[in-house]
Design an enzyme around this catalytic site. Structure first.
Site, short mmCIF file in Angstrom:
data_model
loop_
_atom_site.label_atom_id
_atom_site.label_comp_id
_atom_site.label_asym_id
_atom_site.label_seq_id
_atom_site.Cartn_x
_atom_site.Cartn_y
_atom_site.Cartn_z
N HIS A 1 41.24 27.78 -8.53
CA HIS A 1 40.12 26.98 -8.90
C HIS A 1 39.00 27.19 -7.72
CE1 HIS A 1 37.23 23.82 -9.13
NE2 HIS A 1 37.87 23.07 -8.65
N ASN B 1 31.49 25.46 -7.22
CA ASN B 1 32.76 24.83 -8.05
C ASN B 1 32.15 24.39 -9.40
OD1 ASN B 1 34.61 22.92 -9.07
ND2 ASN B 1 34.74 22.02 -7.03
N CYS C 1 38.69 19.52 -12.66
CA CYS C 1 38.83 20.93 -12.48
C CYS C 1 40.16 21.78 -12.87
CB CYS C 1 38.53 20.94 -10.95
SG CYS C 1 37.16 20.24 -10.31
#
Ligand code: UT7
Length: 330
Positions: free
Chosen positions: A257, A287, A116
């Site tokens: 993020h 996500n 990520c």
């Protein structure tokens, strides 16, 4: 002192059409829309069509970024793709993109896997080529098809992840006080087992037993990762502000993020950011790992939430464990 500024001259993003809602997930695992919304902020995510691979999402985002930067594909000097779900282990997604974009020059192209945090890692890497005067335009893409490695029988992970892609063109400008001003990259490899895909690499081959245990899918110790994420995202945000002597008042927008609404609220709240200074789209996409920051950045720029002259901070956390931040004067 750098000789050039590394500015974001164009952005683009793409998400697949298909939506997977919390109500859809209620039919797959024992969960509820209320639980997912309260614990994560997610309402739906996008899922790639069966014929779409990561590079197919990436190419759409890249084309939009190239168009918004008003350059031609052949003006690009380097491609960096951040992904943990490449089309295949080799060739890299960046090489596939070079060909798909019809770039005739044999420019360099490579992938970065920092999960990520991958896009912020890639942006920081790209900036080195720009500030040192080596390249003029670098295409940086974050793209994922996480739905291919998510276990849709595991309610601890399947509610979180979605597919998508985002891209930026990082370009040289004569003013070194514009563009990417500071970055922090960090990793704690000892935390690797907390969030991993055990099989499919050289450690564990895919066998019928592995498939039956779903060891080719993403495994996560959610609670431990959660605690680490809050600590590291707060720390990285603090580093990003200190590096440029900024307070929350100076910063127009934090582009985090999209890990979990509660993690984002906690980290940004601790650093004094009100909700309106934090870009959120987790409700719509979940996500999307390496794609999450560039999708959010593209939406923020296109909707006028930030623009020329503004200070923005991108901050991310992910498997590795990794974390990263980038402080940018747009
Ligand atoms: O991109 C970076 C990688 N990912 C992350 O950073 C994710 C970080 N972690 C998280 O976001 C959160 O830990 C989760 C959203 C995964 C879980 O939320 P939580 O508030 O940490 O829940 P929990 O794991 O502490 O579980 C609380 C309860 C448990 O039940 P008991 O033991 O209290 O009876 C779980 O079994 O909630 C249960 N639970 C669920 N219930 C309904 C766990 N998942 C679900 C679910 N639906 N999907």
């Amino acid at each position: 002192m750098p000789r050039f500024g590394a500015i974001i001259s164009g952005t683009g993003s793409y998400v697949p059409e298909k939506r997977l809602t919390n109500q859809d997930l209620e039919k797959l695992v024992e969960t509820s829309n209320d639980w997912i919304v309260q614990r994560t902020g997610i309402r739906e995510r996008r899922i790639a069509a069966s014929e779409q691979a990561t590079s197919d999402l990436a190419i759409e985002a890249a084309r939009r970024a190239i168009e918004s930067a008003r350059i031609k594909p052949d003006d690009i000097d380097l491609i960096i793709a951040a992904t943990l779900t490449p089309d295949m282990s080799t060739p890299s997604t960046a090489c596939i993109l070079q060909s798909a974009l019809g770039i005739k020059r044999h420019i360099g192209a490579f992938d970065i896997n920092a999960a990520c945090s991958g896009f912020v890692y890639s942006l920081s890497t790209a900036s080195q080529f720009i500030v040192n005067g080596i390249y003029k335009h670098v295409l940086v893409v974050g793209a994922e098809t996480l739905s291919r490695i998510v276990d849709y029988t595991d309610r601890g992970t399947c509610i979180l992840f979605g597919d998508g892609a985002g891209a930026v063109i990082l370009s040289a400008c004569d003013d070194p006080e514009r563009g990417l001003q500071a970055f922090e990259l960090g990793a704690d490899g000892a935390g690797g087992p907390l969030l991993n895909v055990p099989a499919g690499g050289s450690r564990m081959a895919i066998t019928p037993e592995v498939l039956a245990r779903h060891d080719h899918c993403l495994k996560m110790s959610g609670r431990e990762v959660y605690k680490f994420a809050v600590t590291q995202m707060t720390h990285s945000l603090q580093q990003a502000m200190q590096a440029c002597s900024l307070t929350s008042e100076h910063v127009r927008l934090v582009v985090p993020h999209q890990v979990n609404q509660r993690i984002i609220d906690s980290a940004t709240g601790k650093m004094g950011f009100p909700a309106e200074k934090v870009y959120i789209n987790i409700d719509r996409y979940g996500n999307t790992s390496g794609a999450s920051v560039p999708i959010a950045l593209d939406e923020a720029m296109r909707s006028g939430r930030c623009g020329a002259g503004d200070w923005i901070i991108m901050v991310a956390f992910g498997a590795g464990l990794t974390w990263a931040s980038a402080t940018v004067r747009l």
